[in-house]
Design a protein around this motif. Structure first.
Motif, PDB file in Angstrom:
ATOM      1  N   GLN A  11       0.850  -1.170  -0.009  1.00 57.95           N
ATOM      2  CA  GLN A  11      -0.151   0.102  -0.029  1.00 57.95           C
ATOM      3  C   GLN A  11       0.884   1.310  -0.036  1.00 57.95           C
ATOM      4  OE1 GLN A  11      -2.636  -0.079   3.074  1.00 57.95           O
ATOM      5  NE2 GLN A  11      -3.530  -2.070   2.740  1.00 57.95           N
ATOM      6  N   ARG A  12       0.684   2.232  -0.821  1.00 59.29           N
ATOM      7  CA  ARG A  12       1.449   3.510  -0.853  1.00 59.29           C
ATOM      8  C   ARG A  12       0.431   4.696  -0.875  1.00 59.29           C
ATOM      9  NH1 ARG A  12       6.244   1.880  -3.195  1.00 59.29           N
ATOM     10  NH2 ARG A  12       6.542   4.421  -3.447  1.00 59.29           N
ATOM     11  N   ARG A  13       1.032   5.639  -0.352  1.00 57.86           N
ATOM     12  CA  ARG A  13       0.217   6.887  -0.073  1.00 57.86           C
ATOM     13  C   ARG A  13       1.118   8.087  -0.801  1.00 57.86           C
ATOM     14  NH1 ARG A  13       2.830   9.641   3.651  1.00 57.86           N
ATOM     15  NH2 ARG A  13       4.104   8.248   5.621  1.00 57.86           N
ATOM     16  N   THR A  14       0.587   9.090  -1.205  1.00 56.02           N
ATOM     17  CA  THR A  14       1.262  10.570  -1.899  1.00 56.02           C
ATOM     18  C   THR A  14       2.056  10.997  -0.737  1.00 56.02           C
ATOM     19  OG1 THR A  14      -0.692  10.786  -3.150  1.00 56.02           O
ATOM     20  CG2 THR A  14       0.904  12.479  -2.834  1.00 56.02           C
ATOM     21  N   VAL A  15       3.131  11.142  -1.188  1.00 53.35           N
ATOM     22  CA  VAL A  15       4.276  12.151  -0.135  1.00 53.35           C
ATOM     23  C   VAL A  15       3.861  13.346   0.202  1.00 53.35           C
ATOM     24  CG1 VAL A  15       6.592  12.596   0.122  1.00 53.35           C
ATOM     25  CG2 VAL A  15       6.219  10.754  -1.027  1.00 53.35           C
ATOM     26  N   ALA A  16       3.711  13.631   1.384  1.00 49.28           N
ATOM     27  CA  ALA A  16       3.117  14.796   1.857  1.00 49.28           C
ATOM     28  C   ALA A  16       4.490  15.953   2.100  1.00 49.28           C
ATOM     29  CB  ALA A  16       2.448  15.056   3.391  1.00 49.28           C
ATOM     30  N   GLY A  17       4.359  17.176   1.892  1.00 48.45           N
ATOM     31  CA  GLY A  17       5.249  18.081   1.960  1.00 48.45           C
ATOM     32  C   GLY A  17       6.085  18.327   0.695  1.00 48.45           C
ATOM     33  N   VAL A  18       5.976  18.062  -0.345  1.00 51.11           N
ATOM     34  CA  VAL A  18       6.745  18.089  -1.686  1.00 51.11           C
ATOM     35  C   VAL A  18       6.268  19.310  -2.112  1.00 51.11           C
ATOM     36  CG1 VAL A  18       7.671  17.099  -3.611  1.00 51.11           C
ATOM     37  CG2 VAL A  18       7.118  15.534  -1.792  1.00 51.11           C
ATOM     38  N   SER A  19       7.037  20.294  -1.519  1.00 45.46           N
ATOM     39  CA  SER A  19       6.654  21.789  -1.882  1.00 45.46           C
ATOM     40  C   SER A  19       7.519  22.291  -3.115  1.00 45.46           C
ATOM     41  CB  SER A  19       6.706  22.834  -0.940  1.00 45.46           C
ATOM     42  OG  SER A  19       8.047  22.787  -0.605  1.00 45.46           O
ATOM     43  N   ASN A  20       6.986  23.313  -3.749  1.00 43.02           N
ATOM     44  CA  ASN A  20       7.589  23.810  -4.974  1.00 43.02           C
ATOM     45  C   ASN A  20       9.013  24.290  -4.644  1.00 43.02           C
ATOM     46  OD1 ASN A  20       5.526  23.512  -6.737  1.00 43.02           O
ATOM     47  ND2 ASN A  20       4.997  25.446  -6.870  1.00 43.02           N
ATOM     48  N   GLY A  21       9.196  24.805  -3.324  1.00 42.81           N
ATOM     49  CA  GLY A  21      10.598  24.962  -2.782  1.00 42.81           C
ATOM     50  C   GLY A  21      11.373  23.932  -2.682  1.00 42.81           C
ATOM     51  N   GLU A  22      10.933  22.978  -2.358  1.00 47.75           N
ATOM     52  CA  GLU A  22      11.766  21.668  -2.149  1.00 47.75           C
ATOM     53  C   GLU A  22      12.355  21.408  -3.540  1.00 47.75           C
ATOM     54  OE1 GLU A  22      12.705  19.080   0.406  1.00 47.75           O
ATOM     55  OE2 GLU A  22      12.347  21.065   1.890  1.00 47.75           O
ATOM     56  N   ILE A  23      11.384  21.230  -4.486  1.00 44.00           N
ATOM     57  CA  ILE A  23      11.765  20.925  -5.706  1.00 44.00           C
ATOM     58  C   ILE A  23      12.663  21.972  -6.326  1.00 44.00           C
ATOM     59  CG2 ILE A  23      11.119  20.329  -8.304  1.00 44.00           C
ATOM     60  CD1 ILE A  23       8.279  19.517  -6.942  1.00 44.00           C
ATOM     61  N   ASN A  24      12.494  23.139  -6.115  1.00 42.85           N
ATOM     62  CA  ASN A  24      13.657  23.987  -6.552  1.00 42.85           C
ATOM     63  C   ASN A  24      14.750  23.867  -6.390  1.00 42.85           C
ATOM     64  OD1 ASN A  24      11.890  25.387  -8.249  1.00 42.85           O
ATOM     65  ND2 ASN A  24      11.089  27.142  -7.109  1.00 42.85           N
ATOM     66  N   ARG A  25      15.014  23.629  -4.903  1.00 40.66           N
ATOM     67  CA  ARG A  25      16.490  23.379  -4.179  1.00 40.66           C
ATOM     68  C   ARG A  25      17.242  22.166  -4.999  1.00 40.66           C
ATOM     69  NH1 ARG A  25      13.745  26.847  -2.158  1.00 40.66           N
ATOM     70  NH2 ARG A  25      14.379  27.793  -4.099  1.00 40.66           N
ATOM     71  N   GLU A  26      16.354  21.055  -5.307  1.00 39.87           N
ATOM     72  CA  GLU A  26      16.944  20.085  -6.103  1.00 39.87           C
ATOM     73  C   GLU A  26      17.265  20.666  -7.461  1.00 39.87           C
ATOM     74  OE1 GLU A  26      13.789  17.180  -5.771  1.00 39.87           O
ATOM     75  OE2 GLU A  26      13.619  17.349  -3.658  1.00 39.87           O
ATOM     76  N   LEU A  27      16.579  21.413  -8.276  1.00 38.24           N
ATOM     77  CA  LEU A  27      16.742  21.781  -9.529  1.00 38.24           C
ATOM     78  C   LEU A  27      18.222  22.987  -9.283  1.00 38.24           C
ATOM     79  CD1 LEU A  27      13.187  22.555 -11.155  1.00 38.24           C
ATOM     80  CD2 LEU A  27      14.644  20.610 -11.261  1.00 38.24           C
ATOM     81  N   THR A  28      18.343  23.355  -8.403  1.00 42.44           N
ATOM     82  CA  THR A  28      19.661  24.414  -8.051  1.00 42.44           C
ATOM     83  C   THR A  28      20.569  23.517  -8.089  1.00 42.44           C
ATOM     84  OG1 THR A  28      18.106  25.946  -6.866  1.00 42.44           O
ATOM     85  CG2 THR A  28      20.502  25.912  -6.580  1.00 42.44           C
ATOM     86  N   HIS A  46      17.690  24.288 -20.707  1.00 48.16           N
ATOM     87  CA  HIS A  46      17.062  25.134 -19.839  1.00 48.16           C
ATOM     88  C   HIS A  46      16.269  24.495 -18.741  1.00 48.16           C
ATOM     89  CE1 HIS A  46      13.927  28.135 -18.675  1.00 48.16           C
ATOM     90  NE2 HIS A  46      12.947  27.334 -18.758  1.00 48.16           N
ATOM     91  N   ILE A  47      16.614  25.039 -17.379  1.00 50.26           N
ATOM     92  CA  ILE A  47      15.952  24.548 -16.179  1.00 50.26           C
ATOM     93  C   ILE A  47      14.780  25.190 -16.015  1.00 50.26           C
ATOM     94  CG2 ILE A  47      16.450  23.560 -13.761  1.00 50.26           C
ATOM     95  CD1 ILE A  47      19.293  22.967 -14.831  1.00 50.26           C
ATOM     96  N   PRO A  48      13.566  24.786 -15.934  1.00 43.54           N
ATOM     97  CA  PRO A  48      12.257  25.665 -15.599  1.00 43.54           C
ATOM     98  C   PRO A  48      12.183  25.201 -13.975  1.00 43.54           C
ATOM     99  CG  PRO A  48      11.539  23.094 -16.445  1.00 43.54           C
ATOM    100  CD  PRO A  48      13.121  23.587 -16.662  1.00 43.54           C
ATOM    101  N   PHE A  49      12.258  26.595 -13.188  1.00 44.22           N
ATOM    102  CA  PHE A  49      11.962  26.667 -11.885  1.00 44.22           C
ATOM    103  C   PHE A  49      10.346  26.746 -11.686  1.00 44.22           C
ATOM    104  CE2 PHE A  49      16.221  26.973 -11.880  1.00 44.22           C
ATOM    105  CZ  PHE A  49      16.929  26.445 -10.882  1.00 44.22           C
ATOM    106  N   LEU A  50       9.945  26.218 -10.440  1.00 45.21           N
ATOM    107  CA  LEU A  50       8.440  26.418  -9.958  1.00 45.21           C
ATOM    108  C   LEU A  50       8.381  27.683  -9.354  1.00 45.21           C
ATOM    109  CD1 LEU A  50       7.869  22.975  -9.020  1.00 45.21           C
ATOM    110  CD2 LEU A  50       7.401  23.733 -11.181  1.00 45.21           C
TER     111      LEU A  50
END
Length: 387
Positions: free
Chosen positions: A140-157, A177-181
């Motif tokens: 059983q799986r569930r959607t990860v909570a707290g994956v914000s745009n800021g978190e993803i942007n730090r990874e893209l950085t 080109h790396i698109p940021f959220l």
């Protein structure tokens, strides 16, 4: 001049850069492909582009090593954080690939996968029923909570930094080109003076001077206030100094002693000198608990804010409050930025929060300037026409 050479079924090219000979396989059986590659290399050399046979062959794992070395040699405090982001998120998606194969479409796919990320809520297992038959329960799986745009942007950085370092080292010629959220996480908390005094009364005695110092100066508590030493306090010149390299932007900073700040530091010095006489020790820290450095007081701060009727505040709200107080006092913006350590006006403006009280005060000043305060203007009567 470059040359073409055939080895077996594959065509190779030979060219020179700064007197050094390079040979590179075209990877093709067609002579035309080798000629095109040779023209490309000769054009890059003419433009001064760093060209070697290894250009474009850098793999993701090598780029990871380069960015980790960059963070480590520059002693960036976010080293542990970027290592975690790369290992946990970027490597599972981009690992074992050449950097040249990573496109903007791949990066958008990565963003989509992070936004839809799930985690295991319960692992699959098998058990034996009462009738003796084995039963299998799926995962059983569930959607990860707290994956914000800021978190993803730090990874893209971190990913963007990999491409930049590879280009600087001559391992790549271009990057995608790396698109940021868009991020919507700007905090707007601040303290009115009555709120600050109420919270201050509910804090433990040793940390009250820390909160007061941060309220006056707007300095960062963890890295700039709690680490402050007496050698940085100059009572003769009436200044408190931060050494270069100890601040977030790496630059030194000086804050002049106001009346309240001097009174605070005088009181803290008396406490420290009394402690040193009693225990025969040397205490270098300005703020301490019985001679021991204060590491953190976040739990006590949250409790004090809740009891004072302003829950949800964070320690960084002292920085926003100080910027707002500087602006209210009419301190020139450039001077205020030097006092708080803000390098750009855009970031400074984010901290310059306008409250409802500020708007009411502005309305009163506007009334005084235009003469529309109640009772100062007579109502204009409509003119009567003469018969």
């Amino acid at each position: 001049m470059g040359q073409l050479k055939r080895r077996g079924q594959t065509w190779w090219i030979r060219y020179y850069r700064n007197g050094r000979r390079f040979e590179e396989s075209s990877g093709s059986k067609k002579e035309s492909d080798a000629k095109s590659l040779l023209r490309l290399r000769e054009g890059d050399i003419e433009r001064g582009v760093a060209v070697t046979p290894k250009v474009g062959r850098i793999r993701f794992d090598e780029a990871v090593k380069d960015v980790i070395n960059d963070y480590r040699t520059n002693r960036k405090r976010s080293l542990d954080d970027v290592e975690r982001r790369i290992e946990k998120h970027l490597t599972p998606f981009f690992g074992n690939r050449r950097m040249t194969s990573i496109t903007t479409a791949d990066i958008r796919e990565y963003i989509d996968s992070r936004q839809k990320a799930t985690t295991v809520a319960r692992k699959a297992f098998t058990f034996t029923a009462r009738d003796g038959t084995p039963r299998h329960v799926p995962e059983q799986r569930r959607t990860v909570a707290g994956v914000s745009n800021g978190e993803i942007n730090r990874e893209l950085t971190a990913l963007k930094r990999m491409f930049n370092l590879a280009i600087q080292a001559g391992k790549l010629l271009q990057k995608p080109h790396i698109p940021f959220l868009k991020e919507d996480n700007v905090r707007v908390g601040f303290f009115e003076r009555e709120q600050f005094l109420s919270v201050l009364q509910r804090l433990p005695e040793p940390v009250r001077p820390v909160a007061t110092f941060a309220y006056i100066t707007g300095w960062r508590i963890d890295s700039e206030v709690l680490s402050l030493e007496w050698r940085q306090v100059d009572f003769g010149a009436g200044e408190v100094r931060l050494d270069p390299g100890r601040t977030k932007n790496g630059e030194g900073r000086t804050f002049p002693m106001t009346r309240d700040l001097r009174e605070l530091l005088d009181h803290q010095r008396a406490i420290t000198e009394n402690l040193q006489r009693r225990k025969k020790v040397v205490c270098r820290s300005v703020f301490h608990r019985a001679g021991q450095p204060i590491k953190s007081f976040r739990v006590a701060f949250r409790s004090a804010c809740t009891e004072a009727g302003c829950p949800g505040r964070v320690l960084h709200d002292f920085r926003r409050t100080a910027v707002r107080n500087f602006v209210r006092a009419g301190i020139p913006e450039r001077v205020a930025m030097q006092m708080t350590g803000h390098k750009t006006r855009s970031v400074f403006e984010r901290y310059n929060i306008v409250s409802a009280g500020d708007l009411r005060e502005a309305a009163k000043r506007l009334d005084a300037a235009t003469g529309t305060i109640s009772g100062t203007i007579e109502q204009i009567q409509p003119a009567r026409s003469k018969v």
